[in-house]
Design a protein around this motif. Structure first.
Motif, PDB file in Angstrom:
ATOM      1  N   GLU A   1       0.827  -1.182   0.000  1.00  0.00           N
ATOM      2  CA  GLU A   1       0.000   0.000   0.000  1.00  0.00           C
ATOM      3  C   GLU A   1       0.875   1.250   0.000  1.00  0.00           C
ATOM      4  N   ALA A   2       1.660   1.457   1.066  1.00  0.00           N
ATOM      5  CA  ALA A   2       2.536   2.621   1.119  1.00  0.00           C
ATOM      6  C   ALA A   2       3.786   2.253   1.900  1.00  0.00           C
ATOM      7  N   ARG A   3       4.891   2.913   1.533  1.00  0.00           N
ATOM      8  CA  ARG A   3       6.181   2.662   2.175  1.00  0.00           C
ATOM      9  C   ARG A   3       6.592   1.199   2.094  1.00  0.00           C
ATOM     10  N   GLY A   4       6.036   0.473   1.169  1.00  0.00           N
ATOM     11  CA  GLY A   4       6.396  -0.922   0.966  1.00  0.00           C
ATOM     12  C   GLY A   4       5.695  -1.893   1.905  1.00  0.00           C
ATOM     13  N   PHE A   5       4.727  -1.406   2.693  1.00  0.00           N
ATOM     14  CA  PHE A   5       4.013  -2.264   3.619  1.00  0.00           C
ATOM     15  C   PHE A   5       2.657  -2.659   3.049  1.00  0.00           C
ATOM     16  N   CYS A   6       2.138  -3.785   3.491  1.00  0.00           N
ATOM     17  CA  CYS A   6       0.757  -4.146   3.172  1.00  0.00           C
ATOM     18  C   CYS A   6      -0.157  -3.235   3.996  1.00  0.00           C
ATOM     19  N   HIS A   7      -1.443  -3.340   3.761  1.00  0.00           N
ATOM     20  CA  HIS A   7      -2.424  -2.481   4.432  1.00  0.00           C
ATOM     21  C   HIS A   7      -2.295  -2.549   5.962  1.00  0.00           C
ATOM     22  N   ALA A   8      -2.278  -3.771   6.517  1.00  0.00           N
ATOM     23  CA  ALA A   8      -2.234  -3.935   7.976  1.00  0.00           C
ATOM     24  C   ALA A   8      -0.945  -3.365   8.562  1.00  0.00           C
ATOM     25  N   HIS A   9       0.203  -3.673   7.945  1.00  0.00           N
ATOM     26  CA  HIS A   9       1.477  -3.200   8.489  1.00  0.00           C
ATOM     27  C   HIS A   9       1.651  -1.691   8.293  1.00  0.00           C
ATOM     28  N   TYR A  10       1.090  -1.148   7.235  1.00  0.00           N
ATOM     29  CA  TYR A  10       1.144   0.299   7.037  1.00  0.00           C
ATOM     30  C   TYR A  10       0.387   1.011   8.163  1.00  0.00           C
ATOM     31  N   HIS A  11      -0.801   0.516   8.512  1.00  0.00           N
ATOM     32  CA  HIS A  11      -1.570   1.156   9.571  1.00  0.00           C
ATOM     33  C   HIS A  11      -0.910   0.990  10.930  1.00  0.00           C
ATOM     34  N   ARG A  12      -0.228  -0.121  11.147  1.00  0.00           N
ATOM     35  CA  ARG A  12       0.530  -0.270  12.398  1.00  0.00           C
ATOM     36  C   ARG A  12       1.679   0.739  12.432  1.00  0.00           C
ATOM     37  N   TRP A  13       2.346   0.922  11.299  1.00  0.00           N
ATOM     38  CA  TRP A  13       3.445   1.897  11.234  1.00  0.00           C
ATOM     39  C   TRP A  13       2.905   3.304  11.493  1.00  0.00           C
ATOM     40  N   LYS A  14       1.769   3.615  10.883  1.00  0.00           N
ATOM     41  CA  LYS A  14       1.182   4.943  11.010  1.00  0.00           C
ATOM     42  C   LYS A  14       0.740   5.209  12.456  1.00  0.00           C
ATOM     43  N   ARG A  15       0.168   4.197  13.112  1.00  0.00           N
ATOM     44  CA  ARG A  15      -0.349   4.371  14.470  1.00  0.00           C
ATOM     45  C   ARG A  15       0.746   4.329  15.532  1.00  0.00           C
ATOM     46  N   TYR A  16       1.696   3.363  15.391  1.00  0.00           N
ATOM     47  CA  TYR A  16       2.703   3.143  16.433  1.00  0.00           C
ATOM     48  C   TYR A  16       4.115   3.562  16.038  1.00  0.00           C
ATOM     49  N   GLY A  17       4.310   3.859  14.751  1.00  0.00           N
ATOM     50  CA  GLY A  17       5.663   4.150  14.290  1.00  0.00           C
ATOM     51  C   GLY A  17       6.472   2.888  14.075  1.00  0.00           C
ATOM     52  N   ASP A  18       5.789   1.763  14.073  1.00  0.00           N
ATOM     53  CA  ASP A  18       6.448   0.462  13.943  1.00  0.00           C
ATOM     54  C   ASP A  18       5.517  -0.468  13.172  1.00  0.00           C
ATOM     55  N   PRO A  19       5.964  -1.033  12.055  1.00  0.00           N
ATOM     56  CA  PRO A  19       5.073  -1.902  11.284  1.00  0.00           C
ATOM     57  C   PRO A  19       4.705  -3.194  12.005  1.00  0.00           C
ATOM     58  N   LEU A  20       5.417  -3.502  13.095  1.00  0.00           N
ATOM     59  CA  LEU A  20       5.109  -4.726  13.838  1.00  0.00           C
ATOM     60  C   LEU A  20       4.179  -4.465  15.011  1.00  0.00           C
ATOM     61  N   GLY A  21       3.720  -3.253  15.189  1.00  0.00           N
ATOM     62  CA  GLY A  21       2.666  -3.005  16.163  1.00  0.00           C
ATOM     63  C   GLY A  21       3.067  -2.288  17.424  1.00  0.00           C
ATOM     64  N   GLY A  22       4.115  -1.511  17.406  1.00  0.00           N
ATOM     65  CA  GLY A  22       4.435  -0.679  18.556  1.00  0.00           C
ATOM     66  C   GLY A  22       4.854  -1.456  19.783  1.00  0.00           C
ATOM     67  N   GLY A  23       5.782  -2.377  19.636  1.00  0.00           N
ATOM     68  CA  GLY A  23       6.287  -3.115  20.780  1.00  0.00           C
ATOM     69  C   GLY A  23       5.577  -4.433  20.999  1.00  0.00           C
ATOM     70  N   VAL A  24       4.450  -4.652  20.339  1.00  0.00           N
ATOM     71  CA  VAL A  24       3.787  -5.941  20.447  1.00  0.00           C
ATOM     72  C   VAL A  24       4.644  -6.948  19.704  1.00  0.00           C
ATOM     73  N   TYR A  25       4.974  -8.047  20.353  1.00  0.00           N
ATOM     74  CA  TYR A  25       5.841  -9.036  19.744  1.00  0.00           C
ATOM     75  C   TYR A  25       5.114  -9.698  18.582  1.00  0.00           C
ATOM     76  N   HIS A  26       5.692  -9.594  17.429  1.00  0.00           N
ATOM     77  CA  HIS A  26       5.048 -10.097  16.222  1.00  0.00           C
ATOM     78  C   HIS A  26       6.129 -10.637  15.306  1.00  0.00           C
ATOM     79  N   VAL A  27       6.046 -11.869  14.923  1.00  0.00           N
ATOM     80  CA  VAL A  27       7.041 -12.472  14.050  1.00  0.00           C
ATOM     81  C   VAL A  27       6.348 -12.969  12.803  1.00  0.00           C
ATOM     82  N   LEU A  28       6.889 -12.591  11.669  1.00  0.00           N
ATOM     83  CA  LEU A  28       6.347 -13.077  10.414  1.00  0.00           C
ATOM     84  C   LEU A  28       7.116 -14.328  10.019  1.00  0.00           C
TER      85      LEU A  28
END
Length: 165
Positions: free
Chosen positions: A1-28
């Motif tokens: 979608e933007a900045r090379g992220f998919c929709h979900a990861h872009y919104h996490r980046w926009k909200r938390y400044g981190d595509p993985l969810g703002g400190g929430v442990y997330h492993v792809l």
């Protein structure tokens, strides 16, 4: 979608400044990863404990979804290392860290033993060596109440003497 992220990861980046969810442990992990690979991806090994970074169940214990159901993360780790935990037994965290999944920090014990090793009222009372009046809890001076608990024979005798006079 933007900045090379998919929709979900872009919104996490926009909200938390981190595509993985703002400190929430997330492993792809790649599709087709085994249950064991998914499990270890949620563990951070420190010098002392192996910390669970996945979801938590009641009271701070790690929770892990296997192929069919949810399981406690520390039990899953123990069973990977040592095999099945017999029915009626539970895990005692020797390190006292509920988020630890290091099987070397665990011991299989009865539920009663685990309770007495803890910090609850039963455990604290069991560790007492003297009654409220300072009499030692020796085998000769200790009686056990029918409903559970123990008492001091000296204090009981003194109470009976006061009642009868």
């Amino acid at each position: 979608e933007a900045r090379g992220f998919c929709h979900a990861h872009y919104h996490r980046w926009k909200r938390y400044g981190d595509p993985l969810g703002g400190g929430v442990y997330h492993v792809l992990l790649p599709r087709g990863s085994t249950t064991e690979e998914r499990f270890w991806a949620k563990v951070t090994r420190t010098k002392t404990c192996w910390l669970w970074k996945g979801s938590l169940a009641t009271f701070g214990y790690g929770r892990f979804k296997t192929d069919s159901s949810y399981q406690m993360a520390h039990r899953y780790s123990y069973e990977l290392a040592y095999g099945e935990i017999l029915r009626g037994l539970t895990i005692d965290h020797l390190c006292r860290n509920r988020g630890c999944v290091n099987p070397q920090h665990m011991e299989v014990v009865s539920i009663g033993e685990n309770v007495l090793r803890g910090e609850g009222p039963s455990a604290r009372n069991k560790r007492k060596e003297v009654c409220l009046h300072g009499h030692a809890f020796t085998p000769e001076n200790t009686y056990y109440r029918p409903g559970g608990g123990r008492g001091c024979r000296i204090c009981r005798t003194e109470q009976a003497r006061r009642r009868n006079t």
